[in-house]
Motif scaffolding. Structure first.
Motif, PDB file in Angstrom:
ATOM      1  N   VAL B  73       0.835  -1.199   0.000  1.00  0.00           N
ATOM      2  CA  VAL B  73       0.000   0.000   0.000  1.00  0.00           C
ATOM      3  C   VAL B  73       0.872   1.252   0.000  1.00  0.00           C
ATOM      4  CG1 VAL B  73      -1.768   1.274   1.228  1.00  0.00           C
ATOM      5  CG2 VAL B  73      -1.769  -1.206   1.283  1.00  0.00           C
ATOM      6  N   HIS B  74       0.571   2.178  -0.871  1.00  0.00           N
ATOM      7  CA  HIS B  74       1.252   3.464  -0.885  1.00  0.00           C
ATOM      8  C   HIS B  74       0.220   4.582  -0.846  1.00  0.00           C
ATOM      9  CE1 HIS B  74       5.221   1.838  -1.879  1.00  0.00           C
ATOM     10  NE2 HIS B  74       4.590   0.997  -2.655  1.00  0.00           N
ATOM     11  N   GLY B  75       0.705   5.794  -0.604  1.00  0.00           N
ATOM     12  CA  GLY B  75      -0.128   6.973  -0.728  1.00  0.00           C
ATOM     13  C   GLY B  75       0.565   7.915  -1.684  1.00  0.00           C
ATOM     14  N   ALA B 109       5.322  12.933  -2.833  1.00  0.00           N
ATOM     15  CA  ALA B 109       5.852  11.908  -1.940  1.00  0.00           C
ATOM     16  C   ALA B 109       4.799  10.868  -1.640  1.00  0.00           C
ATOM     17  CB  ALA B 109       6.321  12.549  -0.628  1.00  0.00           C
ATOM     18  N   CYS B 110       5.283   9.734  -1.184  1.00  0.00           N
ATOM     19  CA  CYS B 110       4.398   8.685  -0.685  1.00  0.00           C
ATOM     20  C   CYS B 110       3.983   9.082   0.728  1.00  0.00           C
ATOM     21  CB  CYS B 110       5.138   7.360  -0.675  1.00  0.00           C
ATOM     22  SG  CYS B 110       4.226   6.017   0.087  1.00  0.00           S
ATOM     23  N   THR B 111       2.763   8.759   1.118  1.00  0.00           N
ATOM     24  CA  THR B 111       2.295   9.163   2.443  1.00  0.00           C
ATOM     25  C   THR B 111       2.016   7.958   3.338  1.00  0.00           C
ATOM     26  OG1 THR B 111       0.064   9.244   1.577  1.00  0.00           O
ATOM     27  CG2 THR B 111       1.273  11.307   1.647  1.00  0.00           C
ATOM     28  N   ARG B 112       2.435   6.778   2.890  1.00  0.00           N
ATOM     29  CA  ARG B 112       2.215   5.592   3.725  1.00  0.00           C
ATOM     30  C   ARG B 112       3.561   4.948   4.045  1.00  0.00           C
ATOM     31  NH1 ARG B 112      -2.390   2.881   4.424  1.00  0.00           N
ATOM     32  NH2 ARG B 112      -4.229   4.117   4.002  1.00  0.00           N
ATOM     33  N   TRP B 113       3.673   4.378   5.249  1.00  0.00           N
ATOM     34  CA  TRP B 113       4.922   3.719   5.603  1.00  0.00           C
ATOM     35  C   TRP B 113       4.996   2.387   4.887  1.00  0.00           C
ATOM     36  CZ3 TRP B 113       9.329   5.416   7.636  1.00  0.00           C
ATOM     37  CH2 TRP B 113       9.295   6.735   8.085  1.00  0.00           C
ATOM     38  N   CYS B 114       5.441   2.450   3.651  1.00  0.00           N
ATOM     39  CA  CYS B 114       5.443   1.266   2.796  1.00  0.00           C
ATOM     40  C   CYS B 114       6.630   0.363   3.103  1.00  0.00           C
ATOM     41  CB  CYS B 114       5.457   1.700   1.339  1.00  0.00           C
ATOM     42  SG  CYS B 114       6.689   2.949   0.974  1.00  0.00           S
ATOM     43  N   SER B 115       7.679   0.897   3.706  1.00  0.00           N
ATOM     44  CA  SER B 115       8.845   0.102   4.081  1.00  0.00           C
ATOM     45  C   SER B 115       9.672   0.977   5.000  1.00  0.00           C
ATOM     46  CB  SER B 115       9.670  -0.288   2.858  1.00  0.00           C
ATOM     47  OG  SER B 115      10.521   0.778   2.503  1.00  0.00           O
ATOM     48  N   ASN B 117      12.295   2.297   4.340  1.00  0.00           N
ATOM     49  CA  ASN B 117      12.869   3.366   3.533  1.00  0.00           C
ATOM     50  C   ASN B 117      11.816   4.313   2.965  1.00  0.00           C
ATOM     51  OD1 ASN B 117      15.642   2.645   3.656  1.00  0.00           O
ATOM     52  ND2 ASN B 117      15.126   0.846   2.424  1.00  0.00           N
ATOM     53  N   HIS B 118      10.599   4.140   3.453  1.00  0.00           N
ATOM     54  CA  HIS B 118       9.495   4.917   2.891  1.00  0.00           C
ATOM     55  C   HIS B 118       9.831   6.389   2.711  1.00  0.00           C
ATOM     56  CE1 HIS B 118       5.841   7.267   2.899  1.00  0.00           C
ATOM     57  NE2 HIS B 118       6.273   7.825   3.995  1.00  0.00           N
ATOM     58  N   TRP B 119      10.514   6.968   3.699  1.00  0.00           N
ATOM     59  CA  TRP B 119      10.761   8.408   3.662  1.00  0.00           C
ATOM     60  C   TRP B 119      11.630   8.840   2.484  1.00  0.00           C
ATOM     61  CZ3 TRP B 119      16.012   9.406   4.528  1.00  0.00           C
ATOM     62  CH2 TRP B 119      16.738   8.310   5.027  1.00  0.00           C
ATOM     63  N   ARG B 120      12.271   7.883   1.838  1.00  0.00           N
ATOM     64  CA  ARG B 120      13.045   8.235   0.641  1.00  0.00           C
ATOM     65  C   ARG B 120      12.169   8.298  -0.601  1.00  0.00           C
ATOM     66  NH1 ARG B 120      18.474   7.139   1.460  1.00  0.00           N
ATOM     67  NH2 ARG B 120      18.968   5.843   3.269  1.00  0.00           N
ATOM     68  N   MET B 121      10.912   7.923  -0.462  1.00  0.00           N
ATOM     69  CA  MET B 121      10.080   7.732  -1.653  1.00  0.00           C
ATOM     70  C   MET B 121       9.480   9.057  -2.094  1.00  0.00           C
ATOM     71  SD  MET B 121       7.238   4.836  -2.140  1.00  0.00           S
ATOM     72  CE  MET B 121       6.149   4.896  -3.546  1.00  0.00           C
ATOM     73  N   ARG B 122      10.237   9.772  -2.891  1.00  0.00           N
ATOM     74  CA  ARG B 122       9.804  11.088  -3.333  1.00  0.00           C
ATOM     75  C   ARG B 122      10.059  11.283  -4.808  1.00  0.00           C
ATOM     76  NH1 ARG B 122      11.576  15.170   1.500  1.00  0.00           N
ATOM     77  NH2 ARG B 122      10.547  14.022   3.176  1.00  0.00           N
TER      78      ARG B 122
HETATM   79 CU   LIG Z   1       5.691   4.931   1.096  1.00  0.00          CU
END
Ligand SMILES: [Cu+2]
Lengths: 454, 328
Positions: B73-75, B109-115, B117-122
Motif C-alpha cells: 500500500v502506498h499513498g 511523496a508517498c504518504t504511507r509507511w510502505c517500508s 525506507n518509505h521516507w526516501r520515496m519522493r
Molecule cells: Cu511509502
C-alpha cells in the motif's frame, strides 16, 4: 482383468462428440487465446501477482481445474485441451481439422531416442519448475516467460521430432498427470482385443484417411494404462472396425496389476509426493523464514534450500522408502530383488500423492479463488472494469469447510495406498504382512500432512 | 478445404484480433479522455521508488495520473498542488486528476509507511508555462534559523531543567503573564530571563516552567497542535516513535547514523529529552525539519510542508515536554 466397465461411446451423442474432427480443434481454439492472454498479462500487466490474470488463471484456476477436477475424474483430459502443443501439431499436420490422407507430417520426423523412452526428462523438468516455483508462481513476468518457453519448446520439438514428443517426454505437467491418470475412472480402450488381432493394418498407430496415427506414440490396440494416453480421440476415428471406445471404469484400475512398473515412473511418484510435502511445509507451515528463503532465488540461503529440496526429492524420501522396501523384502524372504520391490511398491504412492496434492491445493485455491473475478474484469491490472467485477473484494470461499474436505481426502488417499500395498504383496505372492513397512511409510506421511493442515 | 480455412480463420481471429483489441482498448482509454494520462508506478524505495520520479506537465494542462502500486500500500501527495490519494492498494490502479495553475518545481511523496525506507520515496513534478519557458526564480526569504544564524547541527542542552514536567494546566491557574518570542528563543532562555527578573521572585522554578508551558500553548493554539499531531503520526512517528522517545521501528538502522556528530546521541532525536528540547528554539527545530539532517537519516520536509505545517509540527513536538496541551 475383467472388472466392470461401461462404454460411454454407446451413447450416441457422446460418440458423435468424441469422433468429431471439430471437437479437439474447438477445445484448443478456446484455450489458446486464454493461454495467450496469460502470457501477455504476465509480460505487460501489473507485477502484482494477485491482480494479474496470468498468475491467477494459470496457477489458481487452471491448477484447481487440473488437480481437483480433471485428473481425479477424467485423467489426462487436460492434455486433450491443452493449447501448448496446438501450434506445433497444426503445423505438423498443416491442417487444423482435416486428416491428411496418407500424407506426410511437416516435420523432420526424427525418432525419439529409445534410451530416453522414459519419463526421466519429465522428472527433471518438473523438478526444475518446482525448485523455482515460489518465484514462478508469484511473479507474472517470470511466469509468462516460463509459459512462453514451454510453447516455444513444444513448437521447436514438433518440427524436429515425430508426433507429440514434447507432451510425451518433456512436458513437466504431463508426467504427473500421466501418473495420476491411472487413478481416473475413465479410459480409452479396445472394445474386443480379439478383433484387433485380425486387423493387421494398425491404422490406430499409423493413421488413415480418417485420422492421424496415435500422436502419443502409443499402440492403442495394446493400451492397458492411462499413463500415456492423451485422450486425443484419434484412434476412435482411425479404427475401421469401430473397436475403440471410451469407458467408465473402476477408478485406479491401471494400478491393480504390477506389470510393467518402472523406476522412472516410480521416481515420478516420489517427486510428486515430496513436493506436496515440501510445499505444505514451506508455504503452509509456521516457518516464515523458510518461506522467504524459498523466494530469495540466488541468495546463499536459497542454495542451501535448493540442495535440501533436491536431496529430499531424489534421495531422502526415496531413501526412507528404500529402507521400508528393504524391510518388506526381508519379511517376504527375498523373493524379489530390492530394486524390484522398491519400484513395484512405489506405485502405492500414486493415490497418496494425488490426495496430498488435492488437499494442499484446496488450502490455497479456496482462499484465493475470488481473485479470479477481479482479474477477469481487469486482466492486466490497468484499472479496467470490463464486467463490473474488478472491485469485488477478496473473500475466502468455504473457509470453514477446508479441513473438512482435506481430512477425508487425505484419509481416502491413505486407504487407497494401503489397499494397493496389500494388493502388491498379494500379486507378488508374499504374505500381506510384508506390506507393513510400506503401510507405515504411507501412514507416517499422512500424519505429517494432517498435522500441518489441522 | 473450406472447413480448414474456416478453422484457421477463427484461430487467427482469436490469436491476433483478440490481443490486438485488448491493447486497442487500453490505447483508446488513454486517448479518449481529454486529460493527458500519465502512468506512474509506486514501489517501495528498495523496489525502485516512483517510476517515473520526474513528471513534466504544462500550466493549465488537464493531467490524469494513473498510479499503480505493485508491491504494497502506498499513498500519493503533491502538497503544493493540493493533489492527494490516500490509499493505493497493491495491484490496484488509482487515478487522480489535476490542473496545475502555476509554474514551478513541486515535490511529491508517498504518504504511507510502505517500508523502512518509505521516507526516501519522493519525486518531482515540473510544471512549466509554455508562454514563459524560464522557471520563475523562487522568491522566498531565507528560513528563520539562517537569519538568526543558528547552528542547527550543534548540541543544544538546556542550562535549567524543571524539577517536574511543566504543565500548562497548572500554569493556567497562576494568572502569570509571560511575554516571550518562542520562535527565536528557547524555553530555557525564556526561563533564564524570567528567573533573573525580580518581578517573578514570588514564583518558584516549577511555577515559572508551568507558566511558560501555558504561555507557549496559548501562543500556538490548539488548531496548530492538532494539525501537527496528524502530520507527526503520518510522517515522523515511524522514526521518532509514537511517544516521541526516538524508538520508532524505522529509525533503528538508518544508514546516515554514522555521519552524525560524535557528541550527538545516535538515532532519531528523543523529544522527551527535556534538556535537548528546552534548549532548542522553535526556529532551530523548524530549521532541522525544513532542511533535514543532510545525511543523518532525518529527511528534509521543507519541500513538502508549507510554512504553517512546519510550525505546527514543531508546536506538537513540544507536547512531549509540556503536559496538558489545549484540546481543539
Ligand atoms: Cu511509502
Amino acid at each position: 482383468m475383467n472388472s466392470p466397465r461401461f462404454e460411454l461411446t454407446r451413447i450416441p451423442l457422446f460418440k458423435r462428440v468424441v469422433t468429431s474432427r471439430w471437437v479437439p480443434w474447438l477445445f484448443m481454439a478456446l484455450t489458446l487465446p486464454i493461454f495467450l492472454l496469460a502470457i501477455l498479462t504476465g509480460l505487460f500487466g501489473t507485477p502484482a501477482g494477485s491482480r494479474n490474470f496470468g498468475i491467477i488463471f494459470v496457477w489458481i484456476v487452471w491448477w484447481a481445474l487440473v488437480i481437483l477436477v480433471m485428473v481425479p475424474f477424467a485423467g489426462r483430459l487436460w492434455c486433450a485441451i491443452c493449447p501448448i502443443p496446438a501450434p506445433g501439431e497444426w503445423l505438423q499436420r498443416r491442417a487444423l481439422i482435416q486428416p491428411r490422407a496418407g500424407g506426410k507430417l511437416f516435420t523432420l520426423g526424427w525418432k525419439w531416442s529409445p534410451r530416453l523412452n522414459n519419463i526421466w526428462l519429465q522428472n527433471i523438468s518438473f523438478l526444475a519448475v518446482a525448485l523455482f516455483s515460489a518465484v514462478i508462481l508469484t511473479t507474472p513476468f517470470v511466469s509468462a516467460l516460463v509459459l512462453l518457453a514451454f510453447a516455444a519448446l513444444a513448437l521447436g520439438v514438433s518440427l524436429l521430432f515425430e508426433r507429440r514428443v514434447f507432451c510425451r517426454y518433456l512436458c513437466p505437467v504431463g508426467g504427473f498427470i500421466g501418473l495420476y491418470a491411472q487413478l481416473a475412472p475413465v479410459e480409452v480402450r479396445v472394445k474386443d482385443a480379439a478383433l484387433c488381432r485380425t486387423h493387421t493394418d494398425k491404422t490406430c498407430y499409423r493413421g488413415s484417411d480418417d485420422g492421424y496415427g496415435c500422436p502419443w506414440m502409443v499402440f492403442p490396440a495394446a493400451l492397458d494404462k492411462n499413463t500415456y494416453c492423451g485422450l486425443c480421440s484419434e484412434c476412435l476415428k482411425t479404427c475401421p472396425l469401430d473397436n475403440m471406445g471410451v469407458f467408465l471404469r473402476v477408478p485406479g484400475k491401471d494400478l491393480q496389476t504390477t506389470k510393467g512398473r518402472r523406476l522412472d515412473e516410480a521416481y515420478k511418484a516420489f517427486i510428486m509426493l515430496t513436493c506436496a510435502l515440501a510445499y505444505s511445509i514451506v508455504l503452509l507451515g509456521p516457518w516464515a523464514a523458510l518461506k522467504e528463503t524459498a523466494y530469495a532465488v540466488g541468495a546463499p540461503a536459497w542454495f542451501v534450500y535448493a540442495i535440501i529440496f533436491l536431496a529430499a526429492n531424489l534421495a531422502i524420501v526415496p531413501g526412507i522408502f528404500l529402507a521400508c522396501a528393504w524391510l518388506t523384502r526381508k519379511i517376504s524372504l527375498h523373493k524379489f530383488s530390492l530394486r524390484r520391490t522398491f519400484t513395484e511398491y512405489a506405485y502405492v504412492l500414486a493415490p497418496l500423492g494425488l490426495a496430498a496434492w488435492a488437499a494442499f491445493s484446496l488450502s490455497f485455491v479456496l482462499i484465493n479463488f475470488s481473485y479470479a473475478w477481479q482479474v477477469l474484469s481487469d486482466p492486466f491490472g490497468w484499472g479496467w472494469d470490463l464486467f463490473g467485477t474488478a472491485n469485488w473484494t477478496w473473500t475466502p470461499y468455504f473457509a470453514g469447510l477446508q479441513s473438512f474436505l482435506q481430512i477425508p481426502i487425505l484419509l481416502a488417499g491413505l486407504i487407497a495406498a494401503i489397499g494397493m500395498a496389500l494388493r502388491t504383496a498379494h500379486t507378488q505372492g508374499v504374505p500381506s504382512r510384508a506390506a507393513l513397512p510400506i503401510v507405515a511409510f504411507c501412514a507416517a506421511f499422512t500424519m505429517v500432512l494432517l498435522w500441518l493442515y489441522v | 478445404m473450406k472447413r480448414e480455412w474456416f478453422a484457421l480463420g477463427i484461430v487467427a481471429l482469436l490469436v491476433i484480433v483478440f490481443p490486438a483489441s485488448l491493447f486497442g482498448y487500453q490505447a483508446w482509454r488513454t486517448n479518449s479522455s481529454d486529460a493527458r494520462v500519465i502512468d506512474v508506478i509506486a514501489s517501495s524505495p528498495e523496489n525502485g521508488g516512483w517510476s517515473p520520479d520526474e513528471i513534466r506537465v504544462n500550466v493549465g494542462e488537464h493531467v490524469r495520473l494513473r498510479i499503480a502500486a505493485p508491491d504494497v500500500v502506498h499513498g500519493f501527495e503533491i502538497p503544493a498542488l493540493d493533489v492527494r490519494v490516500d490509499e493505493i492498494l497493491p495491484g490496484h490502479v488509482q487515478e487522480v486528476e489535476f490542473v496545475a495553475t502555476r509554474a514551478g518545481r513541486f515535490p511529491f511523496a508517498c504518504t504511507r509507511w510502505c517500508s523502512v525506507n518509505h521516507w526516501r520515496m519522493r519525486g518531482v513534478i515540473w510544471v512549466s508555462d509554455p508562454a514563459q519557458p524560464a522557471l520563475p526564480a523562487p522568491t522566498f526569504a531565507p528560513p528563520l534559523y539562517q537569519q538568526l544564524r543558528i547552528d542547527i547541527d550543534a548540541m543544544h542542552p538546556a542550562q535549567n531543567i524543571p524539577p517536574r514536567k511543566p504543565s500548562a494546566a497548572r500554569g493556567a491557574q497562576l494568572n502569570l503573564r509571560v511575554d516571550a518570542d518562542f520562535r527565536t528563543q528557547s524555553p530555557d532562555a525564556v526561563f533564564a530571563k524570567l528567573r533573573a527578573d525580580a518581578a517573578y521572585d514570588a514564583y518558584d522554578d516549577q511555577q515559572l516552567w508551568d507558566a511558560i508551558a501555558f504561555a507557549y500553548f496559548q501562543n500556538v493554539g490548539a488548531e496548530n497542535i492538532a494539525n501537527g499531531a496528524r502530520r507527526y503520526a503520518r510522517d515522523c512517528a515511524a522514526c521518532h516513535g509514537e511517544r516521541g522517545d526516538g524508538q520508532g521501528p524505522a529509525g533503528k538502522d538508518l544508514p546516515g547514523l554514522t555521519t552524525m556528530h560524535p557528541d550527538m546521541p545516535r538515532g532519531p532525536a528523543n523529544f522527551t529529552d527535556a534538556s535537548a528540547m528546552l534548549g532548542a528554539s522553535d526556529a532551530l527545530l523548524q530549521g532541522k525539519i525544513l532542511r533535514g539532517g543532510m545525511g543523518t537519516g532525518m529527511p528534509e520536509w521543507g519541500s513538502l510542508y508549507t510554512d504553517a505545517d512546519l510550525w505546527s509540527v514543531v508546536a506538537f513536538l513540544r507536547t512531549f515536554t509540556f503536559d496538558d496541551p489545549p484540546a481543539p
